[in-house]
Design an enzyme around this catalytic site. Sequence first.
Site, PDB file in Angstrom:
ATOM      1  N   TYR A 178     -16.882   2.755   8.457  1.00  0.00           N
ATOM      2  CA  TYR A 178     -15.416   2.717   8.427  1.00  0.00           C
ATOM      3  C   TYR A 178     -14.820   3.300   9.713  1.00  0.00           C
ATOM      4  CZ  TYR A 178     -10.688   4.277   7.244  1.00  0.00           C
ATOM      5  OH  TYR A 178      -9.334   4.521   7.274  1.00  0.00           O
ATOM      6  N   ASP A 212      -2.929 -12.033   5.467  1.00  0.00           N
ATOM      7  CA  ASP A 212      -4.258 -11.427   5.623  1.00  0.00           C
ATOM      8  C   ASP A 212      -4.465 -11.282   7.132  1.00  0.00           C
ATOM      9  OD1 ASP A 212      -6.989 -10.973   5.997  1.00  0.00           O
ATOM     10  OD2 ASP A 212      -7.510 -12.062   4.164  1.00  0.00           O
ATOM     11  N   ALA A 232      -5.679  -2.051   5.789  1.00  0.00           N
ATOM     12  CA  ALA A 232      -7.008  -1.496   6.074  1.00  0.00           C
ATOM     13  C   ALA A 232      -7.942  -1.759   4.906  1.00  0.00           C
ATOM     14  CB  ALA A 232      -6.909   0.024   6.297  1.00  0.00           C
ATOM     15  N   TYR A 233      -9.212  -1.838   5.233  1.00  0.00           N
ATOM     16  CA  TYR A 233     -10.265  -1.825   4.213  1.00  0.00           C
ATOM     17  C   TYR A 233     -10.890  -0.451   4.345  1.00  0.00           C
ATOM     18  CZ  TYR A 233     -14.614  -3.114   1.781  1.00  0.00           C
ATOM     19  OH  TYR A 233     -15.683  -3.162   0.920  1.00  0.00           O
ATOM     20  N   LYS A 284     -12.644   1.424  12.613  1.00  0.00           N
ATOM     21  CA  LYS A 284     -11.272   1.848  12.950  1.00  0.00           C
ATOM     22  C   LYS A 284     -11.180   2.182  14.441  1.00  0.00           C
ATOM     23  CE  LYS A 284      -8.107   2.551  10.450  1.00  0.00           C
ATOM     24  NZ  LYS A 284      -6.994   1.708   9.932  1.00  0.00           N
ATOM     25  N   THR A 343      -7.235   6.735  11.968  1.00  0.00           N
ATOM     26  CA  THR A 343      -7.747   7.747  11.038  1.00  0.00           C
ATOM     27  C   THR A 343      -8.466   8.917  11.713  1.00  0.00           C
ATOM     28  OG1 THR A 343      -9.415   8.037   9.288  1.00  0.00           O
ATOM     29  CG2 THR A 343      -9.781   6.250  10.785  1.00  0.00           C
ATOM     30  N   GLY A 369       0.828  -1.205   0.000  1.00  0.00           N
ATOM     31  CA  GLY A 369       0.000   0.000   0.000  1.00  0.00           C
ATOM     32  C   GLY A 369       0.863   1.256   0.000  1.00  0.00           C
TER      33      GLY A 369
HETATM   34  N1  LIG Z   1      -5.516   6.694   2.613  1.00  0.00           N
HETATM   35  C1  LIG Z   1      -5.948   7.649   3.435  1.00  0.00           C
HETATM   36  O1  LIG Z   1      -6.333   8.738   3.000  1.00  0.00           O
HETATM   37  C2  LIG Z   1      -5.931   7.428   4.924  1.00  0.00           C
HETATM   38  C3  LIG Z   1      -6.336   8.458   5.790  1.00  0.00           C
HETATM   39  C4  LIG Z   1      -6.289   8.252   7.174  1.00  0.00           C
HETATM   40  C5  LIG Z   1      -5.858   7.029   7.664  1.00  0.00           C
HETATM   41  N2  LIG Z   1      -5.498   6.035   6.806  1.00  0.00           N
HETATM   42  C6  LIG Z   1      -5.044   4.762   7.351  1.00  0.00           C
HETATM   43  O2  LIG Z   1      -3.674   4.637   6.994  1.00  0.00           O
HETATM   44  C7  LIG Z   1      -3.352   3.256   6.783  1.00  0.00           C
HETATM   45  C8  LIG Z   1      -2.589   3.109   5.481  1.00  0.00           C
HETATM   46  O3  LIG Z   1      -3.356   3.629   4.413  1.00  0.00           O
HETATM   47  P1  LIG Z   1      -2.845   3.578   2.911  1.00  0.00           P
HETATM   48  O4  LIG Z   1      -3.375   4.787   2.238  1.00  0.00           O
HETATM   49  O5  LIG Z   1      -1.387   3.258   2.857  1.00  0.00           O
HETATM   50  O6  LIG Z   1      -3.688   2.329   2.394  1.00  0.00           O
HETATM   51  P2  LIG Z   1      -3.495   1.453   1.076  1.00  0.00           P
HETATM   52  O7  LIG Z   1      -2.595   2.115   0.119  1.00  0.00           O
HETATM   53  O8  LIG Z   1      -4.865   1.055   0.636  1.00  0.00           O
HETATM   54  O9  LIG Z   1      -2.764   0.167   1.667  1.00  0.00           O
HETATM   55  C9  LIG Z   1      -3.407  -0.714   2.505  1.00  0.00           C
HETATM   56  C10 LIG Z   1      -2.934  -2.090   2.176  1.00  0.00           C
HETATM   57  O10 LIG Z   1      -3.634  -3.011   3.027  1.00  0.00           O
HETATM   58  C11 LIG Z   1      -3.879  -4.181   2.258  1.00  0.00           C
HETATM   59  N3  LIG Z   1      -4.948  -4.947   2.852  1.00  0.00           N
HETATM   60  C12 LIG Z   1      -6.289  -4.808   2.696  1.00  0.00           C
HETATM   61  N4  LIG Z   1      -6.940  -5.744   3.408  1.00  0.00           N
HETATM   62  C13 LIG Z   1      -5.993  -6.488   4.033  1.00  0.00           C
HETATM   63  C14 LIG Z   1      -6.026  -7.590   4.889  1.00  0.00           C
HETATM   64  N5  LIG Z   1      -7.189  -8.168   5.244  1.00  0.00           N
HETATM   65  N6  LIG Z   1      -4.859  -8.113   5.354  1.00  0.00           N
HETATM   66  C15 LIG Z   1      -3.680  -7.556   4.975  1.00  0.00           C
HETATM   67  N7  LIG Z   1      -3.565  -6.523   4.138  1.00  0.00           N
HETATM   68  C16 LIG Z   1      -4.720  -5.984   3.675  1.00  0.00           C
HETATM   69  C17 LIG Z   1      -4.206  -3.674   0.876  1.00  0.00           C
HETATM   70  O11 LIG Z   1      -3.962  -4.693  -0.057  1.00  0.00           O
HETATM   71  P3  LIG Z   1      -4.945  -4.881  -1.338  1.00  0.00           P
HETATM   72  O12 LIG Z   1      -4.916  -3.596  -2.069  1.00  0.00           O
HETATM   73  O13 LIG Z   1      -4.307  -6.002  -2.078  1.00  0.00           O
HETATM   74  O14 LIG Z   1      -6.287  -5.228  -0.771  1.00  0.00           O
HETATM   75  C18 LIG Z   1      -3.223  -2.508   0.733  1.00  0.00           C
HETATM   76  O15 LIG Z   1      -2.017  -2.917   0.125  1.00  0.00           O
HETATM   77  C19 LIG Z   1      -4.674   2.503   6.902  1.00  0.00           C
HETATM   78  O16 LIG Z   1      -4.762   1.960   8.188  1.00  0.00           O
HETATM   79  C20 LIG Z   1      -5.743   3.548   6.746  1.00  0.00           C
HETATM   80  O17 LIG Z   1      -6.903   3.223   7.472  1.00  0.00           O
HETATM   81  C21 LIG Z   1      -5.519   6.210   5.449  1.00  0.00           C
END
Ligand SMILES: NC(=O)c1ccc[n+]([C@@H]2O[C@H](COP(=O)([O-])OP(=O)(O)OC[C@H]3O[C@@H](n4cnc5c(N)ncnc54)[C@H](OP(=O)(O)O)[C@@H]3O)[C@@H](O)[C@H]2O)c1
Length: 293
Positions: free
Chosen positions: A123, A34, A58-59, A127, A99, A10
């Site tokens: 969501y 997973d 995260a999902y 979280k 988040t 990610g």
């Molecule tokens: N993105 C935002 O704007 C944002 C804002 C605030 C907080 N956050 C938090 O920051 C963290 C990182 O976000 P990010 O933007 O780096 O997310 P990201 O790019 O979507 O990366 C998350 C990774 O988690 C993997 N994943 C999904 N379900 C999984 C599971 N059951 N077991 C193991 N891996 C799994 C995904 O793989 P697949 O793609 O193959 O499913 C993806 O590679 C998350 O906890 C998110 O809640 C994000």
Amino acid sequence: MRILITGARGQLGTDLQRSLSDHELIPCAHHELDVTEKHRVYALLKEHGPDVVINTAAYHRVDECESHPGETFAVNAVGPWHLATACRMHGAKLVHISTNFVFDGRADRPYTEDELPGPLNVYGTAKLSGEHLVRSNWDRHFIVRTTGLFGHSVGSGKGSNFIETMIRIGMERREVVVVSDQVMSPTSTEDLAGALGELIESEAYGTYHVTSGGACSYFDFARTIFRKTGIDTVVRPTSTEAYGAPAARPLYTVLDNGRILSLGIAEMPSWEDALDGYLAQRVRRGDETAGFP
Ligand SMILES: NC(=O)c1ccc[n+]([C@@H]2O[C@H](COP(=O)([O-])OP(=O)(O)OC[C@H]3O[C@@H](n4cnc5c(N)ncnc54)[C@H](OP(=O)(O)O)[C@@H]3O)[C@@H](O)[C@H]2O)c1
């Protein structure tokens, strides 16, 4: 240190691998670990005996989560609980990423870590549950809340970040409508990964707010992206209510970074400087869409 990273393909997972490359890393992509599979989580921690686990998995397709509460809670709440249990069994520090969506967004000044959460959607609720399940299960945790992440992911993740979405839409359309009443801090995963690298050296366990400096609405963010890339698409503001997405969104979710700064960890650059860095890197990498008009 030996550091196991979940969600390693990610946005944040990718930048953590770059930032922590001096350490012994165990990057686990979704297909390798997973987090919802308890026995796999336990087995991997037993096999590798990491000093630190960083959970970025995260999902978080926020609208989709509304109609998939089971999967949302499995990944964002039960998964962190399995990780916390396994970390307790092996004495590993756990960093769990959370988040701004745990808050209701009704504040008029940046949220501190001590303020009462009040998530508005599935969501955010999942979280927040994940946070509680980590806190109640294992003391040696860092819960890190952040907002509006952007980074150069190697995997599909959420599909795209806001910058990539705007550039793609901007190159297709003359006009784009963006909400102007949701205010947060767009945050660079590269800078966040650097801050996490410092945090894991400490024993100052607890909850932290960690974002890039400054704040803006998504409308301002979009306008800035177009200005900096030379894309001449017109951005029209709208309200969250008028936009009418399936999931409710908190409006003001700027996070006060005072607690992490009090540890002596350097303030992260502003979101605008981080955006400059992101766009420059994008051009250097020669992304297909990097040839801006
Ligand atoms: N993105 C935002 O704007 C944002 C804002 C605030 C907080 N956050 C938090 O920051 C963290 C990182 O976000 P990010 O933007 O780096 O997310 P990201 O790019 O979507 O990366 C998350 C990774 O988690 C993997 N994943 C999904 N379900 C999984 C599971 N059951 N077991 C193991 N891996 C799994 C995904 O793989 P697949 O793609 O193959 O499913 C993806 O590679 C998350 O906890 C998110 O809640 C994000």
